[in-house]
Scaffold this active site. Structure first.
Site, PDB file in Angstrom:
ATOM      1  N   GLY A 243       0.825  -1.208   0.000  1.00 24.46           N
ATOM      2  CA  GLY A 243       0.000   0.000   0.000  1.00 24.46           C
ATOM      3  C   GLY A 243       0.854   1.249   0.000  1.00 24.46           C
ATOM      4  O   GLY A 243       0.708   2.123  -0.854  1.00 24.46           O
ATOM      5  N   GLY A 513       0.412   2.022  13.132  1.00 23.12           N
ATOM      6  CA  GLY A 513      -0.396   0.814  13.188  1.00 23.12           C
ATOM      7  C   GLY A 513       0.066  -0.226  14.182  1.00 23.12           C
ATOM      8  O   GLY A 513      -0.733  -0.715  14.993  1.00 23.12           O
ATOM      9  N   LYS A 690       6.942   1.492  19.336  1.00 26.71           N
ATOM     10  CA  LYS A 690       6.676   2.619  18.439  1.00 26.71           C
ATOM     11  C   LYS A 690       6.713   2.088  17.002  1.00 26.71           C
ATOM     12  O   LYS A 690       6.828   0.894  16.778  1.00 26.71           O
ATOM     13  CB  LYS A 690       7.703   3.737  18.655  1.00 26.71           C
ATOM     14  CG  LYS A 690       7.448   4.490  19.975  1.00 26.71           C
ATOM     15  CD  LYS A 690       8.280   5.734  20.163  1.00 26.71           C
ATOM     16  CE  LYS A 690       9.707   5.416  20.471  1.00 26.71           C
ATOM     17  NZ  LYS A 690      10.395   6.523  21.193  1.00 26.71           N
ATOM     18  N   GLU A 694       8.351   3.275   8.750  1.00 28.35           N
ATOM     19  CA  GLU A 694       8.623   4.496   7.990  1.00 28.35           C
ATOM     20  C   GLU A 694       9.963   5.120   8.376  1.00 28.35           C
ATOM     21  O   GLU A 694      10.598   5.777   7.560  1.00 28.35           O
ATOM     22  CB  GLU A 694       7.476   5.493   8.181  1.00 28.35           C
ATOM     23  CG  GLU A 694       6.176   4.906   7.673  1.00 28.35           C
ATOM     24  CD  GLU A 694       5.046   5.896   7.564  1.00 28.35           C
ATOM     25  OE1 GLU A 694       4.174   5.690   6.704  1.00 28.35           O
ATOM     26  OE2 GLU A 694       4.996   6.885   8.317  1.00 28.35           O
TER      27      GLU A 694
END
Lengths: 734, 190, 114
Positions: A243, A513, A690, A694
């Site tokens: 995605g 997420g 955490k 990314e």
């Protein structure tokens, strides 16, 4: 469960299952090709007809006329959906342009028709028969040309401008300074699985099997778009073939599949054709970034300024490339400004680490340039300007910040001391060799996330949440969380994801997420544990859940006993209080890169990559590592090849397929190493975790750029760093 | 988008548009597409011949130098094959010896078309042959350029790419081809 | 994609004469280009003549000391041929620098010239 005080010791801290490098529980489904992806759900819609999307051939203007008669009469065609016959359509909160265009056209390849036919070939053939007369309008397609028209753009928590002290005066007075401008191009997610949906109506109820990162957002936006109640929409997205932010929202496939199915009165499947994806969907917008850094002679930053320009469709969003500059380095006088121009290119939006990924591409070259001016090692220069508090609000500390540890560990493990400060000093046969590094930084937001857990009489724990697994490992870390909490082995946990019938989760995006969704599962499991002890008549306060047993005092009862007769069900959500406002939740890291640059052709090939990450508790080192090496690979692409080429005459991305839009192949990525620093963050959630997916991309491209400079002495400030930008300054051959 | 090769007469979006990958020499006002094959560049430097069968069964032999057409006004016609004519085989002459190089230059390490490729056969005495890929609508070779080998890559390329009309986006291919050949020439000859 | 008819040719001359009868026909060998172009309707043949069975898949020495390469020899096989690797290394290297293993397994010598 409200999370508003720092986490204390809880069952997750046992780390019997959480924190272990376990294989993905969905791995066998993927490797055997049996994971049911949206387009392949023959089981749920065996009679689905095929939809083929037609995209606009102009970037801006109107459809003057459209002749669909021939297409409708073509063999096998069931229906042709256009804006003219689709009925009134709304626009989703997360969409900038309409997902079905006409008569107004907002961008190139905006969908203007869906042809539905018995076979894919018939639909594709009939689409060629649609005759569209366009009335093009003049548009703006060139960011550089539109830069001066850009307006301040921000939101409440991310204002367009931020100022601390007196930047202008401090910068003017700084004895050492840099003022340089960098550019990053438009980039595409280029995920393997295209946007794809099967839609089926049963009366006024709509079922959607699709590929989507954020289930609840997308149910809401489908309801808005179709003008129907949310509770009539059942959206399912259990497996997603990548995605990267491109599937955070509904796109044309899902809207058109629903409209096509309604018109054809049978299920319809739509996959966006690959050549449409680059212009029809969203992309990471190009930026122009000006960095100004002023320091004392010994390398202490006294002024840091970052201006960023990007473009988007009217009412669109800026690329928030200044974000990290507000938080990463100390400095008394600060200025960031974000400007947004109106461009009529396809819609710009989130792509893996929106903001920081682009911002770090510029900032971390600037830091390298400053280190050189100062005669400081780039690692030492960054350590000198570390800060343990938010530099704009010194009363706010970071929840955890191990940037300097990442830098030191990375330098040690990579062999950074072998680097020559002077460029062009290392050669290996035909290769000029260089080392480069950059810091890594990415915020780690937390978002409310819910889950439901069931315990059955066999002792099986089933987790239901609308959280998605976009290839990240969500299934596995959620199973680990439930197994740890309920004291059962991993194979006694069943995880069901990506279904709007399940409690609303954080979803997959913004690297929120993993931490948020597992914390939601934790909360539901806490409730289930209470239900279990109540049912078994045990003291909840001292109950231990382990080995499929519940122990309290002298008693030990099988967990399954609690569900004898009736299944036990518990549901809860983690809700985050003010901790993430009082403290800055961020993740940190360091990237180290070795490149070879062909002395004759200036081809750049990466030889080694190392990432060191400090990002809270690592829930599964194996899947976390996969996330980071994937992100590093994407960073390598950003550094060396990824660029949507804009035709500024016609307003579209020219290289709209995977031959023209190059992403790294295996041969480009020879060796990657990832080190996770030992860290737990009790301010982040009960999981003390955490995000990491990314963080891994942020800084990579700059580290590559800095390594290229070290190898060649050529400083390229415009990405991607292709050989044509180096060639003129390469040494003579022979 | 307009493409004279794919829809004759529709125009060319690449001229004046995105052309980084496209031809610097041998193109026309109608088309600047490159021939994408690597194999054909090697065949060209090896002086291969193409045997073709015509519908009536007659065969003919076409030197590879004559096999591909330049686009001119009819870019849709890419070879000299007649309608229905079938390639039966490709023949390589007896081995040329020498050091044989294929240097393909591209942005990523694999699975990409050449920005420039150099097929070269260099003999111990320094004489040689060279054909280029990625620069023209056909494998690009000029035998007269090969007389310049003793004077180095620059001299060879001056002739081989004489008349080049690169765009702003692909003009780098000219020095790139020269440097790639120079790198080949710098390698040991035996 | 347009509907098309299909035949398998039995000899080179037969394939050529079949093509002469049908000006809207195309030969198909590896199909690595043609199928893509047909999906995009850049090529719209009404008839395909499959030439895979013509026996043109051999690499043979010529009386002149060279090599005759059948039109249907796959890129993978040509690149790996010991004679090619020894005497025509530039060809082997060029082939291996193109496409991917999967494509080279299908792609043919004649198709790659076009």
């Amino acid at each position: 469960m409200k999370f508003d005080t720092p986490a204390t010791t809880n069952p997750i801290d046992q780390l019997k299952i959480v924190g272990q490098p376990l294989d993905r529980i969905d791995g066998p489904l993927k490797t055997t090709g049996t994971a049911p992806y949206a387009y392949e759900r023959h089981d749920v819609a065996p009679n689905a007809a095929y939809g083929h999307v037609m995209g606009s051939a102009i970037a801006k203007g109107r459809i003057a006329s459209m002749d669909i008669a021939t297409a409708k009469a073509a063999p096998g065609v069931l229906t042709v959906v256009t804006a003219e016959n689709a009925g009134k359509l709304g626009k989703g909160e997360y969409n900038t342009a309409m997902l079905l265009g006409g008569p107004g056209i907002e961008h190139y390849h905006q969908a203007v028709a869906l042809v539905v036919a018995e076979t894919l070939e018939q639909a594709r053939d009939a689409a060629e028969m649609i005759k569209v007369a366009y009335a093009p309008a003049k548009g703006a397609y060139d960011l550089a040309a539109s830069r001066d028209s850009a307006k301040p753009s921000g939101k409440d928590d991310e204002p367009a401008d931020s100022r601390v002290g007196d930047f202008d005066a401090a910068f003017a007075a700084a004895p050492v300074k840099l003022d340089a401008t960098y550019t990053t191009p438009d980039q595409s997610h280029a995920m393997m699985e295209p946007h794809a949906t099967i839609a089926a109506w049963e009366g006024d109820k709509l079922s959607l099997w699709t590929s989507n990162q954020m289930i609840a957002w997308s149910v809401g936006d489908m309801a808005k778009t179709l003008g129907m109640p949310e509770d009539k929409i059942h959206l399912m997205s259990p497996y997603i073939g990548g995605g990267f932010g491109g599937k955070l929202w509904i796109r044309a496939d899902v809207v058109l599949a629903a409209l096509g199915a309604r018109a054809a009165k049978r299920p319809v499947k739509v996959a966006l054709q690959r050549p449409l994806m680059f212009n029809n969907t969203t992309h990471r917008p190009a930026t122009i970034q000006r960095l100004r850094i002023g320091t004392t002679k010994d390398g202490t930053i006294t002024a840091i300024g970052h201006d960023s320009w990007s473009g988007d469709l009217p009412d669109g969003k800026p690329e928030t490339a200044i974000l990290q500059t507000r938080l990463l380095y100390a400095g008394a006088n600060r200025l960031t400004r974000q400007r947004l121009a109106v461009l009529d290119l396809p819609e710009g939006n989130s792509m893996r680490a929106p903001g920081e990924a682009s911002g770090m591409m510029a900032l971390e070259i600037a830091m390298d340039e400053m280190a050189e001016k100062l005669g400081l090692d780039p690692v030492a220069f960054r350590i000198r300007n570390d800060t343990q508090v938010d530099p704009e609000k010194p009363e706010r500390s970071f929840s955890q910040r191990q940037l300097t540890e990442c830098l030191r560990t990375g330098a040690e493990r990579f062999g950074w001391s072998a680097r020559k400060a002077e460029p062009k000093q290392m050669r290996d046969g035909r290769w000029l060799v260089g080392l480069g590094m950059a810091a890594a930084y990415r915020g780690s937001p937390v978002i409310k996330s819910g889950a439901r857990v069931r315990l059955d009489a066999k002792g099986t724990v089933t987790v239901e949440t609308d959280m998605t697994d976009i290839g990240t490992g969500s299934y596995t870390i959620i199973a680990q969380t439930a197994a740890e909490m309920m004291g059962v082995p991993l194979d006694k946990v069943v995880v069901k994801l990506g279904d709007s019938a399940f409690p609303v989760s954080a979803g997959s995006g913004g690297q929120f997420g993993a931490n948020s969704a597992t914390a939601g599962v934790y909360a539901a499991c806490v409730k289930l544990r209470e239900a279990v002890t109540a049912k078994l008549g045990l003291n909840a306060a001292d109950a231990q859940f382990a080995d499929g047993q519940v122990r309290s005092g002298q008693r030990s009862i099988a967990l399954a006993e609690a569900a004898k007769g009736t299944e036990l069900v518990a549901e809860d959500a983690i809700e985050f209080g003010e901790l993430d406002k009082k403290h800055q939740l961020s993740t940190f890291g360091a990237h180290f890169i070795e490149v070879g640059v062909d002395a004759a052709t200036a081809e750049v090939r990466i030889r080694r990559m190392l990432a060191v990450c400090a990002s809270g508790r690592i829930l599964n080192p194996k899947s976390a590592r996969s996330q980071v090496i994937g992100a590093m690979t994407m960073g390598a692409g950003a550094a060396l090849m990824e660029e949507l080429a804009v035709d500024t005459r016609h307003g579209f991305f020219v290289n709209h397929d995977l031959a023209g839009y190059e992403v790294p192949v295996h041969a480009d990525i020879p060796h990657q190493e990832v080190i996770f620093l030992d860290e737990t963050d009790p301010l982040s959630s009960p999981m003390k975790a955490k995000g990491v997916g990314e963080l891994g991309i942020c800084g990579v491209a700059a580290a590559v750029a800095n390594a290229i400079y070290n190898a060649t002495g050529v400083r390229v400030r415009d990405y991607p760093i292709t050989l044509d930008k180096l060639l003129e300054k390469m040494p003579d051959v022979g | 988008m307009a493409c004279n090769k794919r829809r004759p007469g529709s125009g060319c979006s690449a001229l004046g548009g995105y052309s980084r990958q496209l031809a610097v020499v041998g193109g026309s006002d109608a088309c600047i597409a490159t021939h994408p094959s690597d194999m054909a560049v090697a065949m060209r430097v090896l002086d291969a011949t193409v045997e073709a069968v015509k519908p009536q069964g007659a065969t003919r032999t076409i030197p590879i130098a004559d096999f591909h057409r330049l686009p001119g006004d009819t870019p849709e016609i890419e070879t000299v094959l007649e309608p229905g004519e079938l390639i039966a085989s490709v023949t390589l002459p007896k081995p040329a010896g020498g050091m044989q190089h294929y240097r393909k230059v591209r942005d990523r390490a694999s699975y990409a078309f050449a920005l420039v490729s150099v097929a070269a056969i260099i003999q111990p005495d320094g004489s040689g042959r060279v054909a280029l890929g990625g620069v023209a609508p056909k494998p690009w070779r000029r035998e007269d350029a090969e007389a310049e080998f003793s004077r180095g890559a620059k001299a060879v390329m001056a002739k081989l790419l004489a008349g080049a009309k690169p765009t702003e986006e692909n003009k780098f291919k000219v020095p790139l081809a020269e440097r790639a050949l120079a790198a080949v020439l710098a390698e040991p000859r035996g | 994609m347009k509907p098309f008819t299909y035949e398998r040719a039995a000899s080179p001359a037969g394939a050529a004469s079949a093509a002469a009868r049908r000006p809207d026909a195309r030969f198909i060998a590896g199909g690595t280009n043609l199928l893509d172009l047909m999906k995009l309707q850049i090529e719209t043949p009404a008839h395909l003549i499959d030439v895979n069975d013509l026996g043109l898949d051999k690499i043979e020495p010529t009386p002149e000391g060279g090599l005759r390469i059948g039109a249907l020899v796959r890129n993978t096989d040509l690149a790996a041929d010991a004679r090619v690797r020894r005497d025509y290394a530039v060809l082997s290297r060029a082939l291996l620098s193109g496409a991917s293993g999967q494509l080279r397994n299908r792609a043919t010598t004649a198709g790659n010239l076009l």
